[in-house]
Design a protein around this motif. Structure first.
Motif, PDB file in Angstrom:
ATOM      1  N   GLY A 174       0.877  36.215  27.884  1.00  0.00           N
ATOM      2  CA  GLY A 174       0.358  35.611  26.651  1.00  0.00           C
ATOM      3  C   GLY A 174      -0.960  34.890  26.828  1.00  0.00           C
ATOM      4  O   GLY A 174      -1.464  34.299  25.870  1.00  0.00           O
ATOM      5  N   SER A 175      -1.539  34.925  28.029  1.00  0.00           N
ATOM      6  CA  SER A 175      -2.795  34.185  28.226  1.00  0.00           C
ATOM      7  C   SER A 175      -4.025  35.048  27.922  1.00  0.00           C
ATOM      8  O   SER A 175      -5.158  34.598  28.090  1.00  0.00           O
ATOM      9  CB  SER A 175      -2.864  33.606  29.637  1.00  0.00           C
ATOM     10  OG  SER A 175      -2.990  34.631  30.592  1.00  0.00           O
ATOM     11  N   MET A 193      -9.343  33.124  22.687  1.00  0.00           N
ATOM     12  CA  MET A 193      -8.260  32.141  22.595  1.00  0.00           C
ATOM     13  C   MET A 193      -8.753  30.697  22.542  1.00  0.00           C
ATOM     14  O   MET A 193      -8.521  29.994  21.572  1.00  0.00           O
ATOM     15  CB  MET A 193      -7.272  32.284  23.763  1.00  0.00           C
ATOM     16  CG  MET A 193      -6.104  31.313  23.626  1.00  0.00           C
ATOM     17  SD  MET A 193      -5.033  31.262  25.050  1.00  0.00           S
ATOM     18  CE  MET A 193      -4.260  32.863  24.949  1.00  0.00           C
ATOM     19  N   LEU A 194      -9.476  30.262  23.563  1.00  0.00           N
ATOM     20  CA  LEU A 194      -9.985  28.897  23.583  1.00  0.00           C
ATOM     21  C   LEU A 194     -11.497  28.911  23.399  1.00  0.00           C
ATOM     22  O   LEU A 194     -12.170  29.856  23.813  1.00  0.00           O
ATOM     23  CB  LEU A 194      -9.626  28.220  24.900  1.00  0.00           C
ATOM     24  CG  LEU A 194      -8.139  27.954  25.105  1.00  0.00           C
ATOM     25  CD1 LEU A 194      -7.871  27.423  26.502  1.00  0.00           C
ATOM     26  CD2 LEU A 194      -7.611  26.982  24.053  1.00  0.00           C
ATOM     27  N   LEU A 207      -7.304  28.626  15.493  1.00  0.00           N
ATOM     28  CA  LEU A 207      -6.401  27.932  16.428  1.00  0.00           C
ATOM     29  C   LEU A 207      -6.919  26.541  16.744  1.00  0.00           C
ATOM     30  O   LEU A 207      -6.156  25.563  16.754  1.00  0.00           O
ATOM     31  CB  LEU A 207      -6.267  28.738  17.723  1.00  0.00           C
ATOM     32  CG  LEU A 207      -5.245  28.185  18.725  1.00  0.00           C
ATOM     33  CD1 LEU A 207      -3.827  28.517  18.269  1.00  0.00           C
ATOM     34  CD2 LEU A 207      -5.474  28.726  20.127  1.00  0.00           C
ATOM     35  N   THR A 250      -0.679  39.815  26.024  1.00  0.00           N
ATOM     36  CA  THR A 250      -0.625  39.343  24.634  1.00  0.00           C
ATOM     37  C   THR A 250       0.797  39.017  24.200  1.00  0.00           C
ATOM     38  O   THR A 250       1.020  38.697  23.035  1.00  0.00           O
ATOM     39  CB  THR A 250      -1.182  40.413  23.685  1.00  0.00           C
ATOM     40  OG1 THR A 250      -0.387  41.598  23.832  1.00  0.00           O
ATOM     41  CG2 THR A 250      -2.630  40.750  24.002  1.00  0.00           C
ATOM     42  N   SER A 258       3.801  29.712  12.559  1.00  0.00           N
ATOM     43  CA  SER A 258       2.739  30.102  13.490  1.00  0.00           C
ATOM     44  C   SER A 258       1.766  31.046  12.808  1.00  0.00           C
ATOM     45  O   SER A 258       2.188  31.961  12.088  1.00  0.00           O
ATOM     46  CB  SER A 258       3.350  30.799  14.709  1.00  0.00           C
ATOM     47  OG  SER A 258       2.350  31.473  15.452  1.00  0.00           O
ATOM     48  N   ILE A 259       0.481  30.864  13.062  1.00  0.00           N
ATOM     49  CA  ILE A 259      -0.525  31.742  12.457  1.00  0.00           C
ATOM     50  C   ILE A 259      -0.696  33.041  13.234  1.00  0.00           C
ATOM     51  O   ILE A 259      -1.407  33.941  12.799  1.00  0.00           O
ATOM     52  CB  ILE A 259      -1.908  31.056  12.321  1.00  0.00           C
ATOM     53  CG1 ILE A 259      -2.477  30.702  13.703  1.00  0.00           C
ATOM     54  CG2 ILE A 259      -1.810  29.824  11.431  1.00  0.00           C
ATOM     55  CD1 ILE A 259      -3.959  30.372  13.678  1.00  0.00           C
ATOM     56  N   SER A 260      -0.048  33.139  14.391  1.00  0.00           N
ATOM     57  CA  SER A 260      -0.055  34.416  15.102  1.00  0.00           C
ATOM     58  C   SER A 260       1.298  34.635  15.756  1.00  0.00           C
ATOM     59  O   SER A 260       1.611  34.042  16.784  1.00  0.00           O
ATOM     60  CB  SER A 260      -1.153  34.481  16.155  1.00  0.00           C
ATOM     61  OG  SER A 260      -1.128  35.766  16.752  1.00  0.00           O
ATOM     62  N   ALA A 261       2.104  35.477  15.136  1.00  0.00           N
ATOM     63  CA  ALA A 261       3.454  35.712  15.644  1.00  0.00           C
ATOM     64  C   ALA A 261       3.434  36.615  16.861  1.00  0.00           C
ATOM     65  O   ALA A 261       4.024  36.313  17.886  1.00  0.00           O
ATOM     66  CB  ALA A 261       4.319  36.325  14.549  1.00  0.00           C
ATOM     67  N   GLU A 262       2.727  37.759  16.732  1.00  0.00           N
ATOM     68  CA  GLU A 262       2.794  38.739  17.818  1.00  0.00           C
ATOM     69  C   GLU A 262       1.451  39.350  18.177  1.00  0.00           C
ATOM     70  O   GLU A 262       1.364  40.083  19.144  1.00  0.00           O
ATOM     71  CB  GLU A 262       3.815  39.849  17.503  1.00  0.00           C
ATOM     72  CG  GLU A 262       3.550  40.583  16.187  1.00  0.00           C
ATOM     73  CD  GLU A 262       4.573  41.699  15.896  1.00  0.00           C
ATOM     74  OE1 GLU A 262       5.548  41.819  16.639  1.00  0.00           O
ATOM     75  OE2 GLU A 262       4.348  42.442  14.928  1.00  0.00           O
ATOM     76  N   HIS A 263       0.394  39.080  17.445  1.00  0.00           N
ATOM     77  CA  HIS A 263      -0.897  39.724  17.727  1.00  0.00           C
ATOM     78  C   HIS A 263      -1.787  38.919  18.666  1.00  0.00           C
ATOM     79  O   HIS A 263      -2.724  39.463  19.229  1.00  0.00           O
ATOM     80  CB  HIS A 263      -1.665  40.002  16.426  1.00  0.00           C
ATOM     81  CG  HIS A 263      -0.987  40.987  15.519  1.00  0.00           C
ATOM     82  ND1 HIS A 263      -1.401  41.236  14.247  1.00  0.00           N
ATOM     83  CD2 HIS A 263       0.103  41.780  15.713  1.00  0.00           C
ATOM     84  CE1 HIS A 263      -0.609  42.143  13.684  1.00  0.00           C
ATOM     85  NE2 HIS A 263       0.314  42.476  14.557  1.00  0.00           N
ATOM     86  N   GLY A 264      -1.512  37.637  18.800  1.00  0.00           N
ATOM     87  CA  GLY A 264      -2.351  36.815  19.667  1.00  0.00           C
ATOM     88  C   GLY A 264      -3.530  36.203  18.926  1.00  0.00           C
ATOM     89  O   GLY A 264      -3.625  36.281  17.693  1.00  0.00           O
ATOM     90  N   ILE A 265      -4.437  35.625  19.683  1.00  0.00           N
ATOM     91  CA  ILE A 265      -5.554  34.855  19.124  1.00  0.00           C
ATOM     92  C   ILE A 265      -6.871  35.608  19.269  1.00  0.00           C
ATOM     93  O   ILE A 265      -7.595  35.803  18.305  1.00  0.00           O
ATOM     94  CB  ILE A 265      -5.651  33.480  19.820  1.00  0.00           C
ATOM     95  CG1 ILE A 265      -4.341  32.678  19.598  1.00  0.00           C
ATOM     96  CG2 ILE A 265      -6.856  32.698  19.312  1.00  0.00           C
ATOM     97  CD1 ILE A 265      -4.003  32.400  18.149  1.00  0.00           C
TER      98      ILE A 265
END
Lengths: 481, 481
Positions: free
Chosen positions: B201-202, B470-471, B440, B150, B425-432
């Motif tokens: 981060g993936s 994420m996707l 996203l 993350t 960015s809508i997610s600085a450090e928490h992820g998607i």
């Protein structure tokens, strides 16, 4: 296929202006690299003037199925930025995209176009009272786009990281001519795969970087250098550990120079002062201090005293002026020129875990001496980053051309085998290009190569971006004399 | 498909031992996240004990076409680490891969397995006299693998970077069960695409991180904190610039807290000391000094004096002891708990260019006040990284549940529109994860999304890795109550 090309050429002329589609006259500055080791012939040299024009060029090349070789300052050391000799590739020179678009002092960033020469970008940052800490020998010619596409290193990586770590955002044109606008300038952004880091270091094989957001830093109040004499590589590593603990992030440089390297400087550039008597190893340390020159000197004196007490060094000299600091750097930077004066040699740009360097140097020096008696190890580099320029100079009195013809391949094999055995990298900061492509295919893990080829196939399905560089998806025909 | 599963279950039992294939009993610790907002049901919870076993599990799941959800400490804030409720996904828990494999002091690195709890990794580094500078609220439960998948942030990003910048190498198991051994520990390595940064981060959608080489640093000689009062966000930014120039890399923390945030702490935790009188903004600064506590104090005093003179602050207090420093951090860390005590609220983990923060806060505060009269902005976060936890608390006396049911979507839209307008960015450090996946898809550039989907398709062609996170390649059915 000159006849089939004509429609593309006409369309390129429409897209960027006929004056910026070069086919005739002296194109050697584009088609041959600066060291004159790689040359080819382009279908055309195209010099777009904006990101939109780059995108138009890419769309045209996509439609015609023509390969594209992106080029910045053409200072690649691995044959990464000239066309092959087929005459079928478009050479996309980014030189006209050279603007510093903006500097954001409160965000400590600058947005700069790919064709901007590194030195010009440094100067723009300095004019704003800030520091762009990327610095390397080619900075007067190399460009930001080239620096990023090869993840350039240089002399301040220890403190500020490689080009990769200095980049907060990219603008990229894809092989099909789409523009990815990723010029965010954010320090945190976890919104999907990090495309930025994928393009950085991809050597123009996935797309064209057209602009970047670079991190800036406050200018230090003072920079100061010192030289220290070490009797062994182990001592150099011990000094590094001490320096990192005591100076922490103010340690901005830690360069080692073997006596063999400095002896070549003494021979060919006797006018350059060497403040310390010859030692097995001489270390150049640089401290960049946020407070003052006095504080930098205090840090240095404390560090060097502790190093003497700990037996890590045998002698040291702190620069007493900015001029003396420059002169110490000049000494370090003259090694490559002194090597060139001495004659042809075999260069290696390798990286190792710092802890493995003493064992690597001892065993590899010995193996080379045994296999190639008299061969001289001109070893120097960025020890703080684990990066050595572990170069091999022909034995005294030997014929460089003959030695290289007979032994270059065997020398490389010996050195790269040793690098691999010690968990190192065969390319620390120069990249792969055409020069090391086949070596990479041999030495990178098959799983990693498969992953890389999958990514290449996904993002450049036509295999048209800088073909034959880095990955063996096409054969490069430019000749290395 | 319970009957078809049986062969896979039997094979999984053979691969990792029947004791580590959990299907019955209380699996809530695996199937529900720690905040109890996301839950699902796994086909089986599989707990391999080695990288080879992870690879075996992945090969079996590939052969049976079964989806895999990797899980570390299960502390995701975005629904990234629990299975959906189909009962068809294998939950791959990495908890048994928790070893610190090695620490290399001379290279300043540690090699640690994915399931190692962050606090345990920190402790191992400290026992070797070194610092692993990744630090965040969940450090007692979250794991290195989760931190990397993350790209976790935390409180020291300003100086040391995100989890991404602290990682020098990875070991990854691919969806088909191959092992990429990329545990290099090199600071420079330009040999092809940077696979490491692609996996970091993936969020488990491309493969499973099983181990990593993390960067370590010398322990600072002293750390010290101070609080400063600012009358406006502009003053906070001015203070940040001054602090970066004067303290440079010894500035390891710069956290802002709005008065609304601190007033909730005063209300719910009156026993926590607040050394400064209420101000519009209170800044927590931390300096980590390589020399001594005395030097840290000198740096702080010089900085705060200059800030007072420059009109950047109105008041300040430097901690006079380690206990006082801890207490200042405790104040900062209590905001989330105080918010929870106050009742349900709407959280945003956003990043902006630092220079845009004053304008963003002014206009977004005003727009929210106009649209949702009485809504309270509990704004705090890592200003040095441009990262705000820009949370919205229900108006005093209002019903939290009702407010959220009626307005949460509209509040998010307003805030994210503003973030986008300011280049954030809508997610600085928490992820998607699952939480922001659809957001996203709406807000990331179509070119970026297409590139991401191409990469996903290339590296996980069966779309079996953490589907629906994420996707939008699959739909996630876990429910967010």
């Amino acid at each position: 296929m000159p006849n089939q090309d004509l429609p593309l050429i006409a369309e390129l002329c429409t897209a960027v202006g006929a004056a910026h589609v070069l086919r005739d006259g002296d194109l050697v500055a584009y088609e041959r690299d600066w060291r004159k080791r790689w040359h080819g012939r382009a279908l055309a040299v195209v010099r777009p003037g904006s990101t939109a024009e780059v995108a138009a060029v890419m769309r045209l090349c996509a439609r015609h199925g023509v390969a594209v070789v992106p080029q910045g300052g053409n200072t690649s050391l691995v044959g990464g930025s000239v066309p092959d000799d087929s005459g079928t590739q478009v050479l996309l020179n980014l030189g006209r995209l050279h603007r510093v678009r903006s500097i954001d002092a409160a965000n400590l960033t600058m947005t700069v176009e790919a064709g901007c020469v590194l030195q010009a970008a440094q100067a723009a940052a300095e004019a704003a009272g800030l520091l762009l800490p990327l610095s390397l020998a080619a900075e007067g010619s190399c460009t930001i786009g080239g620096n990023l596409s090869t993840n350039a290193g240089g002399t301040q990586v220890l403190r500020y990281g490689n080009a990769r770590e200095l980049c907060l955002g990219l603008e990229v044109v894809t092989p099909s001519g789409d523009i990815w606008e990723g010029l965010s300038g954010l320090r945190k952004d976890n919104t999907g795969y990090d495309l930025r880091h994928l393009y950085i270091g991809s050597e123009g094989t996935l797309g064209v970087i057209t602009a970047a957001v670079m991190r800036l830093y406050p200018q230090p109040a003072a920079s100061m250098t010192a030289l220290a004499a070490c009797a062994s590589v182990e001592q150099c590593v011990a000094l590094l550990q001490l320096a990192q603990a005591r100076a922490a992030a103010s340690l901005t440089g830690f360069e080692v120079m073997s006596d063999c390297a400095l002896s070549l400087v003494r021979k060919h550039f006797p006018q350059i002062p060497q403040p310390l008597p010859p030692a097995a190893w001489t270390v150049l340390l640089e401290v960049s201090d946020a407070e003052s020159a006095d504080h930098a000197r205090t840090v240095f004196e404390g560090l060097l005293e502790a190093a003497l007490e700990a037996g890590a060094i045998t002698d040291a000299a702190v620069a007493s002026s900015v001029a003396q600091s420059r002169s110490m750097w000049h000494l370090r930077e003259s090694i490559s020129m002194a090597q060139a004066e001495e004659g042809l040699n075999i260069k290696h740009d390798i990286a190792l875990p710092v802890s493995r360097i003493p064992a690597f140097v001892a065993s590899t020096d010995a193996a080379l001496e045994q296999a190639f008696p008299g061969a001289r190890l001109v070893n120097f580099g960025h020890l703080g980053d684990g990066n050595l320029h572990y170069n091999v100079q022909v034995p005294v009195g030997g014929s460089p051309a003959e030695f290289l013809a007979r032994h270059e391949h065997a020398v490389n094999t010996l050195v790269y085998d040793a690098v691999q055995a010690h968990g190192g990298s065969i390319s620390a900061e120069h990249g792969i290009g055409a020069l090391k492509r086949d070596e990479l295919a041999q030495r990178k893990s098959p799983v990693a190569l498969t992953l890389m080829r999958s990514i290449k196939q996904a993002l450049d399905p036509g295999q048209r971006m800088n073909p034959g560089r880095m990955l063996d998806t096409a054969s490069i025909t430019a000749t290395d004399p």
